[in-house]
Design a protein around this motif. Structure first.
Motif, PDB file in Angstrom:
ATOM      1  N   ASN A   1       2.145   0.994  -3.897  1.00 50.99           N
ATOM      2  CA  ASN A   1       0.848   1.535  -4.308  1.00 50.99           C
ATOM      3  C   ASN A   1       0.158   0.596  -5.295  1.00 50.99           C
TER       4      ASN A   1
ATOM      5  N   GLU B   1      -2.397  -3.077  -5.670  1.00 49.80           N
ATOM      6  CA  GLU B   1      -3.295  -4.053  -5.077  1.00 49.80           C
ATOM      7  C   GLU B   1      -2.636  -5.431  -5.118  1.00 49.80           C
TER       8      GLU B   1
ATOM      9  N   ALA C   1       0.809  -1.216   0.000  1.00 52.75           N
ATOM     10  CA  ALA C   1       0.000   0.000   0.000  1.00 52.75           C
ATOM     11  C   ALA C   1       0.844   1.269   0.000  1.00 52.75           C
ATOM     12  N   LYS C   2       1.877   1.312   0.837  1.00 50.84           N
ATOM     13  CA  LYS C   2       2.630   2.554   1.030  1.00 50.84           C
ATOM     14  C   LYS C   2       3.807   2.719   0.074  1.00 50.84           C
ATOM     15  N   LYS C   3       4.446   1.624  -0.303  1.00 52.97           N
ATOM     16  CA  LYS C   3       5.634   1.728  -1.157  1.00 52.97           C
ATOM     17  C   LYS C   3       5.310   1.468  -2.621  1.00 52.97           C
TER      18      LYS C   3
END
Length: 521
Positions: free
Chosen positions: A119, A121, A115-117
């Protein structure tokens, strides 16, 4: 060195990542020559896989991996690549001339990383992993796939992405504890779970960091759960708190065969030499109480312990020093020892591969040292050999004189042999070492910036040899030089002259940062 099969269940593949993950240690920057020297020693040590670098990081990294692939035979040579076309193609070019090439590709799988690095799914992460493995497999038959931050990933998702990678052609599946977060019990259960879910022919691998001091314990637990490859580094060097220590894992298996039914192909008598080499070239000292290869690992000061060891060594030693390449017996030589005896002593210490020219150079240093010390011991000889220089000698230290004392400014007179013959210079500094450094700079016209300075005694006694390690920067190049002498100013001057010779020879390591820093696992 062969990989384990279903008929060789107890054989553990030792995957050494000293040259990739180990080089991510803060302050470590190895040039091509140093990496090649370490790679040859790793082959002598008997590691199964050498992860030689991260080829996409820079043209220099690609060439460094390629040089190891061309010149080092025996181990598998692996190049690391993120799950992207450019990375994988660079890794393929780097290892194409290896006798046994491997591409090691990875992508993050923990919720926070996706999610954070990334981005991305989870479905997109799986798709990218499959594409990466498929592309890598088009270049080589041996493909390793890693799930970065695997120990903080969902187990069901790990099974899903690993099954997809295997179907795409991955032959080894690696489970990194990227931030050193897991515990031995968790690691053992995770590998048992993965082993039950993945095809039997797939080799499971662990890669543990030491943030909580459990990298070795977690690696052993992974083997108990079904891992048959362990990724580790010499001296446990690596990013942050480091990686699992190769020598500790190997000797744990060797010493506690009753508890761990595993074997490796490591030649244990090369462990100490490997440790000393990596420490010297990386500039990272080994703490005295380091297991297996620390200076105190076989030392006994307590009277009760000394008495026990004298009566029976096994009372307080669970392994002997010779097994890891150290001498329990004392080797003594002196100024009357001849060249033949000197050569035999080097051979006995494991340095039979030195050329005649190098032996002659070392013999002259030995004679000079013997005049100063009288008796020369095994550690003295090791220090001389390990301080030898393979850097072209544009400059050589011929002599120096220091004037220094309380309430006076230190002044150094230095003489170097240069391409134009002997050249002298005088300079002052805040201390005698800085004065010598400034004098050398005046002679060469080269002014590197000193970034780190470390000194340690490498032998014992009041006349011990001292080793000085200096880290420096010249432009965008990182350099590391070391010098050995009974006089600390002389050792410092030798280390600084080595750095100047490296500058002239273009042998420094590139400084990398940002997206071109080595990949993390």
């Amino acid at each position: 060195m062969t990989q384990p099969t279903q008929h060789d269940e107890g054989r553990i593949i030792i995957f050494d990542t000293t040259l990739r993950d180990g080089e991510q240690s803060p302050g470590v920057a190895l040039n091509h020559t140093q990496k090649l020297e370490i790679a040859h020693q790793l082959a002598r040590l008997g590691v199964d896989v050498i992860e030689a670098g991260f080829p996409i990081a820079s043209p220099g990294d690609l060439e460094g991996v390629s040089r190891i692939a061309r010149e080092v035979r025996g181990p598998i040579i692996a190049g690391l690549a993120r799950a992207g076309r450019a990375d994988i193609e660079a890794a393929a070019r780097a290892v194409e001339h290896a006798g046994k090439p491997r591409i090691h590709t990875f992508i993050a799988t923990s919720p926070i990383h996706m999610a954070k690095k990334l981005n991305l799914e989870p479905d997109a992460v799986v798709e990218r992993a499959v594409q990466a493995v498929t592309l890598a497999r088009s270049f080589v038959d041996d493909v390793e796939f890693s799930a970065e931050d695997a120990t903080r990933s969902d187990w069901d998702f790990l099974v899903r992405i690993f099954q997809a990678a295997v179907e795409a052609g991955a032959t080894t599946i690696n489970v990194p504890d990227t931030v050193g977060y897991t515990t031995p019990d968790e690691m053992r259960r995770l590998f048992a779970h993965l082993k039950a879910q993945l095809p039997a022919h797939v080799i499971l691998s662990s890669h543990c960091h030491d943030d909580l001091g459990m990298a070795v314990a977690n690696s052993i637990a992974a083997a108990e759960g079904g891992a048959r490859q362990i990724e580790c580094t010499v001296n446990g060097i690596g990013e942050r708190a480091g990686n699992a220590s190769l020598e500790e894992i190997v000797m744990a298996f060797h010493t506690r065969r009753d508890a761990y039914p595993f074997a490796t192909g490591i030649r244990t008598r090369e462990l100490y030499r490997s440790s000393r080499m990596v420490s010297r070239l990386s500039g990272m000292p080994v703490q005295p109480n380091k297991a297996i290869i620390g200076d105190n690992a076989f030392a006994h000061e307590s009277g009760i312990h000394q008495d026990g060891v004298i009566k029976a060594r096994e009372t307080y030693e669970i392994m002997n020093a010779e097994l890891v390449g150290r001498e329990a017996a004392v080797l003594v030589m002196g100024k009357h020892s001849g060249r033949a005896a000197f050569r035999k002593a080097l051979t006995d210490l494991g340095y039979a591969d030195l050329s005649d020219d190098k032996v002659q150079y070392l013999f002259s240093r030995f004679k000079d040292l013997a005049d100063r010390k009288g008796q020369i011991y095994a550690d003295d000889l090791r220090a001389l050999v390990e301080a030898r220089t393979d850097v072209p000698q544009t400059f050589a230290l011929e002599g120096f004189q220091i004037t220094s004392g309380m309430n006076m400014t230190p002044v150094a007179f230095v003489r170097l042999h240069t391409p134009n013959g002997p050249v002298d210079a005088t300079a002052h500094g805040d201390g005698p070492v800085e004065a010598a450094i400034q004098a050398i700079n005046r002679i060469t016209g080269i002014t590197p910036s000193l970034e780190s300075y470390r000194i340690q005694a490498v032998t014992k006694g009041g006349d011990a040899l001292g080793e000085v390690s200096i880290g420096a920067r010249y432009g965008e190049t990182s350099l590391h030089g070391s010098g050995v002498a009974t006089d600390i100013v002389e050792a410092s001057a030798r280390a600084w002259v080595r750095i100047h010779n490296m500058v002239v020879a273009g042998m420094g390591a590139e400084r990398r940062q940002g997206e071109f820093a080595p990949g993390r696992l």
